[in-house]
Structures are given as structure tokens and as C-alpha cells.
Design a protein around this motif. Structure first.
Motif, PDB file in Angstrom:
ATOM      1  N   ASP A 175     -22.530 101.527  82.554  1.00 15.20           N
ATOM      2  CA  ASP A 175     -23.103 100.513  81.673  1.00 15.20           C
ATOM      3  C   ASP A 175     -23.417  99.259  82.485  1.00 15.20           C
ATOM      4  O   ASP A 175     -22.525  98.686  83.118  1.00 15.20           O
ATOM      5  N   GLU A 176     -24.663  98.828  82.480  1.00 19.44           N
ATOM      6  CA  GLU A 176     -25.053  97.642  83.239  1.00 19.44           C
ATOM      7  C   GLU A 176     -24.935  96.357  82.428  1.00 19.44           C
ATOM      8  O   GLU A 176     -25.177  95.271  82.952  1.00 19.44           O
ATOM      9  N   THR A 177     -24.545  96.450  81.162  1.00 15.69           N
ATOM     10  CA  THR A 177     -24.432  95.266  80.317  1.00 15.69           C
ATOM     11  C   THR A 177     -23.246  94.418  80.750  1.00 15.69           C
ATOM     12  O   THR A 177     -22.120  94.919  80.867  1.00 15.69           O
ATOM     13  N   VAL A 178     -23.476  93.138  80.976  1.00 22.26           N
ATOM     14  CA  VAL A 178     -22.405  92.235  81.404  1.00 22.26           C
ATOM     15  C   VAL A 178     -21.310  92.203  80.331  1.00 22.26           C
ATOM     16  O   VAL A 178     -21.576  92.055  79.143  1.00 22.26           O
ATOM     17  N   GLY A 179     -20.063  92.363  80.786  1.00 20.80           N
ATOM     18  CA  GLY A 179     -18.923  92.334  79.880  1.00 20.80           C
ATOM     19  C   GLY A 179     -18.465  93.687  79.408  1.00 20.80           C
ATOM     20  O   GLY A 179     -17.335  93.840  78.929  1.00 20.80           O
ATOM     21  N   ASN A 180     -19.311  94.718  79.556  1.00 19.55           N
ATOM     22  CA  ASN A 180     -18.941  96.047  79.065  1.00 19.55           C
ATOM     23  C   ASN A 180     -18.118  96.853  80.065  1.00 19.55           C
ATOM     24  O   ASN A 180     -17.788  98.008  79.806  1.00 19.55           O
TER      25      ASN A 180
END
Length: 616
Positions: free
Chosen positions: A451-456
Motif C-alpha cells: 500500500d503506497e498510501t501514507v499512514g497505511n
């Protein structure tokens, strides 16, 4: 209607809206409710169905990343060596007749309820019958033929003759036939439209299971009977007669063609044909939900309650958002499967060149040996120098220096270490040989499903990247395989080149069995195909042969070294050193006994009509 408690479901105060996938998947059980309560309330009926969707995940999946280290796509890269070699007799064994009973209870209740329209009842029946067929499929691919209880709901009354509750195993063919027939029966009961986030079954999900079950059955009928010692039982509980193969291939082909021709799903193609666009497209079509045209059915995840820790545990150390990282490392065995883009012989694996003559092969960059390969490699594996989350992932085991005119390697026990001139010796990510946690040891990371989403990537949040079960590329590959086995090579070429064109590699002019095996592996790595494909083709005992000197049976690593030799024309270049992976000191050893899981003796105690599997 019976008033016995039958399933865990949410309280009536909670609502579920099928128009919202997130609401549907966020359903969490809180109370034990009776049949009358559930089937007297439309919301609770939907909640019970949501419960079922949460109970049908088996095999390799995004939340069980360690499963990928069992086979030959990745290896444990966390802590000390993994000593495993043999395959457990119960690996990925599925035997959940409590769930089958719950399905049957639900079917009885939903057929009798007065709170749903006829159309809603039909759809819910179709979904549950599909999930039941999916459960039987996961059972069959591990155990062979097992009892088929149809719609029966067995209740035990003290003093009754329990032999009436005991059903013998079906033949393996009969169980596959049942799965296929159920998929055909429910196909038109399910909507033809794409579902929100592809989490619920629709018509094409059923057709995909029909196609997969048929191609598995066909493979077993074909290849099991070509073994020197076919794995069978006298009653047909395992093993399928060879003369059934053609019929199963026909069924698989027709179901796959229906999905290709009529479904709303298409191979997801890049708008540009450059390497970067093709590579990112492949990652997106497996691991990104937005604008996805290819994925048909998934185990979905949704914030805040339904998340997993794959990214937290497996992100590169340099890019991690929490303490955990680097658990899983990709291995050279898989990386070399991705052919060169300009391959002289397309459709087969190709070794990475590490030596020229008596010396090293020098590369201009850490990424050069990989950027010339099938772009699907980038979408699957993080190789040295590749970009993740917008930043390069530096993998460097050490330096290659000149000492007295001879080349020698120099490394250090310290990560992110530098020499006196400021040159990097060993990168923050490694790779490094040690028993430490949180450091890569193979030379590669696994990209697919990160997952490249920040925080995930934190422990406190987690990732909502889905676990893919079916996508339309599999329909194409089933069509390829079935066409090939039925003698229509021209049709097989047409189907396989659709996938290869989307990937960005050369088309084939003819298809061989080896091409099919190769294409499945590079297309579906980490998607719960490799282990089962090797079993159904009866290749597992040949490839995973237990020989520690066999480069295909044992995990291999590839470590990058930066050349630091001022004045030498190769200064600043890169070399790679291949070796067996110390984290996997033993070769994979798959024995004929592993083609079918062992039957638990407790099952036989409860039902003596269940016969044991071969080699027990």
C-alpha cells in the motif's frame, strides 16, 4: 421455522446497506440470534450474509504473507533461517462442514422468509450457493472428493441412529461436478453488473469458479494419469479417469469465453507503451482499486475496522512507517522467470547474467538487469534501484573493490555504513546475512499488494489493499490452457497474446505447455495460484524435489555490490552475486503424499465412512 441459534450476526441496531461495500464489509458480529430473529429482519439477513463473506478466505492471501515463503516465490527475511523443507500434510487444508451447515440453514431460512422480495431471495440464494461451491472447491483442491451434503441440515437428537448422519466421501470427479453444476445453476440468479469494490459475487464470479474448477479437474484427469505411479484411491475419492479430461477442458473453455465475451471486465491496459507505464499499470491492476477494469472478485478490506498489516510488515526498511518491515523477501527463483523484453525465445524464463568469462558482469546501474525484463517484474517485485512511494529503494550488500589488482567484496555488519570517502558500503535495507529482524536478506522485496498510501503502513492503521481471488486475466489463461489441451493452438495463441500484449512482451507464434506454466507464474505470483497449479499439473514433486544442489528446488538470492575502484573504468558500476539463500538452508521437498492433504483421524472417528487419503 426452527428456533435453534444458527449463526453469529450483528444486533438489529446496526444497519447494513448493500449499496455501500464499506458498510457491507464492516459488519461485525456481536450477538447470537435465532433463526426467527434473523429471517424476520431484512437487515439481519444481510448481516448474516456478510458474516459468510468474512469466513471464506483460505490459502495464500494478503493477510497471510508468510504463506508465500512456503513455495518458491519469496522467502522469510526476518530473524534467523527458516528450516522447513517438507510440506505439512495439512497445509492449507479446508474442511469446514460447520460453515456448510450454516449455508444450508441460511438457504432454508431465506427461501421461507416473508420480509424479502422474490428477486432479493433469489439473489441471496445465488450468493450463498456460490459461497458454498467456493468452500467445496477449496476443500476439493486439497483433500479430493469429500461428502456432499446438498441442502441437508443435520440435527442430532440423543439416542438417534448416528449412522444416518454419516455420509461417505464422494469421488473427486463428483465433487468437481457438483461445484461446476452449482455455479451454472446460480449464474443467472446473480447480477451481471460489477459490484462495489468487487467484494460480492456476481454472475461472472460464478462463471470464473466454474472455469477454474473445470480446468483443475481436467488437469488432474490428464496429468495424474501420466504419472509413473498415479495418486488414486480404489473408490475414486482421489484421482479422475483420463477419459473425463476432454469434457472438463470444454467446460472450462466455454465458461472462460463467456467471461471474456460478455462480462463488464477487460484486461487493464496502459495508455502508453513505455516501460514505466506498463510496469505501473500491472501493479495498479492487481493492487489499486481505483479505475480497475480487471479484478472480478476479492476479499476486500476497508478502514477503519477491516484492515491488514501486509504493508506494515513487508515495506522496505528505508520506507517503513513503523518498527516492522522487511519480513518477506522476493527470491531470484521468481525474478528470473520474467523474460527479457527483446527475448530471442519469448515465453520462457531467462537467467540473469552475473559473470562474463572469468570475471564479473558489470552493469551501469543497480536496476539495469531488471529494467530490460517483462514490466510485470516491476509490478510484482521491488528490485535494487526501483522506486517505491516516489523514492528509490537502495539495496546494496557491499562494495566490490580492487585489492592488489584483484577484485574482492567488502561489506560491513552495520547498515547504512560508509567508507572514509563517504561511499556507501551496506545500504540501510541491506541485504545482509544475519539473524536480525527488519533487514532484507534476499536482495529483493515484494511489491504486489503493498500500500503506497501514507499512514497505511503503521501498526495503528493498516492497509485496505484487497486480496484478489479472480480477475479476467485468469479467464484468458484458462482459455489458453483449455484450447491448447483440446488441440487448438491457433486459439491458444490468440488468447495468450492478449495478456502478453497488455504486459509489454513479445507475442508468441505457438503455445507450448511450458509457455502456459511460465505465463501463469509471472502473471499470478502471490495470488494463490502457484502451489495449486504445481499440484494439478503434477509438477510439484518434480520441481520441489528436495535436492539442495538444485537451483529450482532451493531458494536463491541475488546481492548487488557497488564498484568502488577509483581510476578503473568500472568504477561506479554494479555487479551481482548469486547464491543459495542462507535463510532457506533446505530445498523445498514435495512428495507424492502431498498431492492430497491427510484426513484427520478425528473426522474418521466421527464418520467411519470417510476413507483415508493415499500414503496415510
Amino acid at each position: 421455522m426452527r428456533t435453534k441459534h444458527f449463526i453469529t450476526a450483528i444486533a438489529a441496531a446496526l444497519t447494513v446497506a448493500f449499496s455501500s461495500c464499506s458498510d457491507f464489509l464492516d459488519t461485525q458480529p456481536e450477538n447470537i440470534l435465532s433463526d426467527d430473529q434473523i429471517f424476520g429482519d431484512a437487515v439481519l439477513i444481510q448481516s448474516a450474509l456478510a458474516n459468510f463473506y468474512g469466513r471464506v478466505t483460505w490459502g495464500e492471501n494478503v493477510a497471510d504473507w508468510g504463506a508465500s515463503a512456503v513455495i518458491d516465490d519469496a522467502a522469510k527475511s526476518d530473524g534467523g533461517p527458516d528450516q522447513r523443507s517438507t510440506f505439512e500434510d495439512n497445509i492449507w487444508r479446508t474442511y469446514d462442514y460447520t460453515l456448510i451447515r450454516n449455508f444450508n440453514q441460511f438457504l432454508k431460512g431465506v427461501r421461507e422468509t416473508k420480509v424479502l422480495s422474490e428477486g432479493d431471495r433469489s439473489r441471496l440464494e445465488g450468493e450463498v450457493r456460490f459461497l458454498r461451491a467456493w468452500t467445496y472447491f477449496n476443500t476439493c483442491r486439497g483433500l479430493g472428493g469429500m461428502p456432499i451434503v446438498q441442502d441437508e441440515i443435520f440435527d442430532y437428537t440423543p439416542g438417534m441412529d448416528i449412522t444416518t448422519l454419516q455420509i461417505p466421501r464422494s469421488t473427486e470427479a463428483a465433487l468437481y461436478d457438483y461445484i461446476i453444476s452449482e455455479c451454472q445453476a446460480v449464474s443467472n440468479m446473480l447480477p451481471a453488473e460489477k459490484q462495489a469494490n468487487n467484494a460480492r459475487a456476481n454472475r461472472w464470479t460464478a462463471k470464473m469458479l466454474e472455469a477454474r474448477a473445470a480446468i483443475y479437474a481436467a488437469s488432474i484427469a490428464n496429468y495424474n494419469n501420466k504419472m509413473v505411479a498415479p495418486v488414486t484411491l480404489p473408490g475414486g475419492e482421489v484421482g479422475i479417469p483420463a477419459d473425463r479430461a476432454s469434457g472438463y477442458y470444454q467446460t472450462a473453455l466455454q465458461a472462460a469465453q463467456a467471461v471474456i465475451a460478455n462480462s463488464p471486465y477487460t484486461l487493464q491496459r496502459s495508455s502508453a507503451n513505455d516501460y514505466t507505464s506498463l510496469a505501473k499499470n500491472f501493479f495498479n491492476l492487481t493492487s489499486v482499486k481505483a479505475a480497475n477494469t480487471e479484478v472480478i472478485w476479492v476479499r476486500d478490506y476497508k478502514s477503519p475496522d477491516a484492515l491488514h498489516g501486509r504493508t506494515t510488515a513487508n515495506a522496505p526498511r528505508s520506507h517503513s512507517e513503523d518498527l516492522d518491515n522487511s519480513w518477506l523477501g522476493g527470491i531470484l527463483n521468481l525474478v528470473e522467470q520474467y523474460e527479457l523484453i527483446d527475448a530471442a525465445t519469448p515465453g520462457v524464463k531467462e537467467k540473469i547474467v552475473t559473470r562474463e568469462g572469468d570475471g564479473y558482469k558489470f552493469y551501469s546501474s543497480a536496476s539495469e538487469p531488471f529494467e530490460s525484463r517483462d514490466p510485470r517484474l516491476w509490478g510484482t517485485i521491488i528490485y535494487p534501484g526501483a522506486v517505491f512511494k516516489g523514492r528509490e529503494v537502495v539495496l546494496q550488500a557491499g562494495q566490490l573493490i580492487k585489492d592488489g589488482g584483484s577484485w574482492t567484496t567488502k561489506s560491513t555488519a552495520e547498515l547504512d555504513s560508509h567508507d572514509d570517502a563517504g561511499n556507501l558500503i551496506t545500504a540501510e535495507n541491506g541485504p545482509k546475512q544475519s539473524n536480525e529482524q527488519f533487514v532484507n536478506k534476499t536482495g529483493f522485496y515484494v511489491r504486489k499488494f503493498l500500500d503506497e498510501t501514507v499512514g497505511n503502513g503503521t501498526r495503528g492503521h493498516g492497509s485496505d489493499v484487497w486480496s484478489v481471488r479472480f480477475r479476467i486475466a485468469e479467464a484468458y489463461m484458462i482459455a489458453v490452457e483449455a484450447s491448447f489441451e483440446l488441440g487448438n493452438n491457433t486459439q491458444a495463441v490468440e488468447y495468450i497474446n492478449q495478456i502478453r500484449s497488455r504486459a509489454g512482451v513479445k507475442p508468441l507464434t505457438s503455445v507450448s505447455f511450458e509457455n502456459i506454466v511460465h505465463e501463469y507464474r509471472v502473471e499470478f505470483a502471490f495470488e494463490d495460484h502457484r502451489y495449486w497449479d504445481m499440484k494439478r499439473w503434477r509438477l510439484a514433486d518434480q520441481v520441489w524435489n528436495g535436492s539442495n544442489s538444485d537451483e529450482f528446488a532451493r531458494h536463491r538470492r541475488l546481492w548487488p555490490y557497488r564498484v568502488v575502484a577509483p581510476g578503473d573504468p568500472n568504477d561506479g558500476k554494479w555487479v551481482f552475486i548469486e547464491d543459495f539463500l542462507f535463510m532457506s538452508p533446505n530445498a523445498r521437498y514435495f512428495q507424492p503424499r502431498n498431492y492430497y492433504n491427510f484426513i484427520d483421524l478425528g473426522w474418521i472417528n466421527n464418520n467411519p465412512k470417510i476413507v483415508k487419503n493415499p500414503y496415510q
